[in-house]
Design a protein around this motif. Sequence first.
Motif: not given
Length: 282
Positions: A233-251
């Motif tokens: 569900r949308w809240p699950d997706l936001v919870a999962l991806l927020t730390p990934l989308a904001r990771a310093d090592r993300l290209l």
Amino acid sequence: MVVDAPLDSSGAGRGEERAPAALRRAGLLDAVAADDDGQIDEARLRDPRRDRASGVIGAAGLVRAGAAISARIGGLIADGHRPLVLGGDCAILPGICRALPRTTELWFVDAHPDFLDGATSPTGEAADMDLSVVTGHGPAAAIGVDDALLDPARVHLLGHRPATDEDSRVEAARIDPAIHQVPAADLLRADAGAVGARLAADGDGLAWLHLDLDVVDPRDLPAVTYPEPDGLRWPDLVALLTPLARADRLLGMSVTDLNTDEDPDGRHTRRVVEVLAQMLTG
């Protein structure tokens, strides 16, 4: 830096091709405070014929599109930008991965493993086989490169559904055992935010985030081409991806499979913009 790659690997000009423009009209650039690098004009496919040799639709056009995507993304990264690539469907991923170091960690969030090939895919669409291609198990005709683009041991497959028919059982059996898998059911049982935070923190080196929106349960997002039940569900997706989308090592990040043909009033497109803004900027 937002860049459009409106590739629809059916070659038929489905709604995925119009998704980047729809997201822009819904205010994406302002919502995520991004700069604009326009569209990759060559990232289109106008050949719905299935290649006899490879089994892939529009094989020659895919190679041209992938080369153009790779050149644009490679240039943006070299100039210090973090691209947000708007698809199209998952066939954009091999072109993106050609621009990345082979040691890049891939966070692949999708309802499907995308691990078929030209012989096993019922459709012949390169979006059936993009993860198999980038890990060296798919047809070179879908990208024009024989070798693996990424190390399978550095790939995380997240949010996919269990096999339910013969095609999906064949696909599941093809997945490289080195790939780390966390199916949707496991994410829903666990704390999705904790899974995302652990992935963001535990790895080393650079990473790319790929989001196929069909990972979202069709109760929340029916506007995709191949919806699958029992998803995030949308809240699950936001919870999962927020730390990934904001990771310093993300290209960078790619977003695919919004089908505007299934969203005549634009409300699902607007919801996608809201969710992306929440993940990327708070």
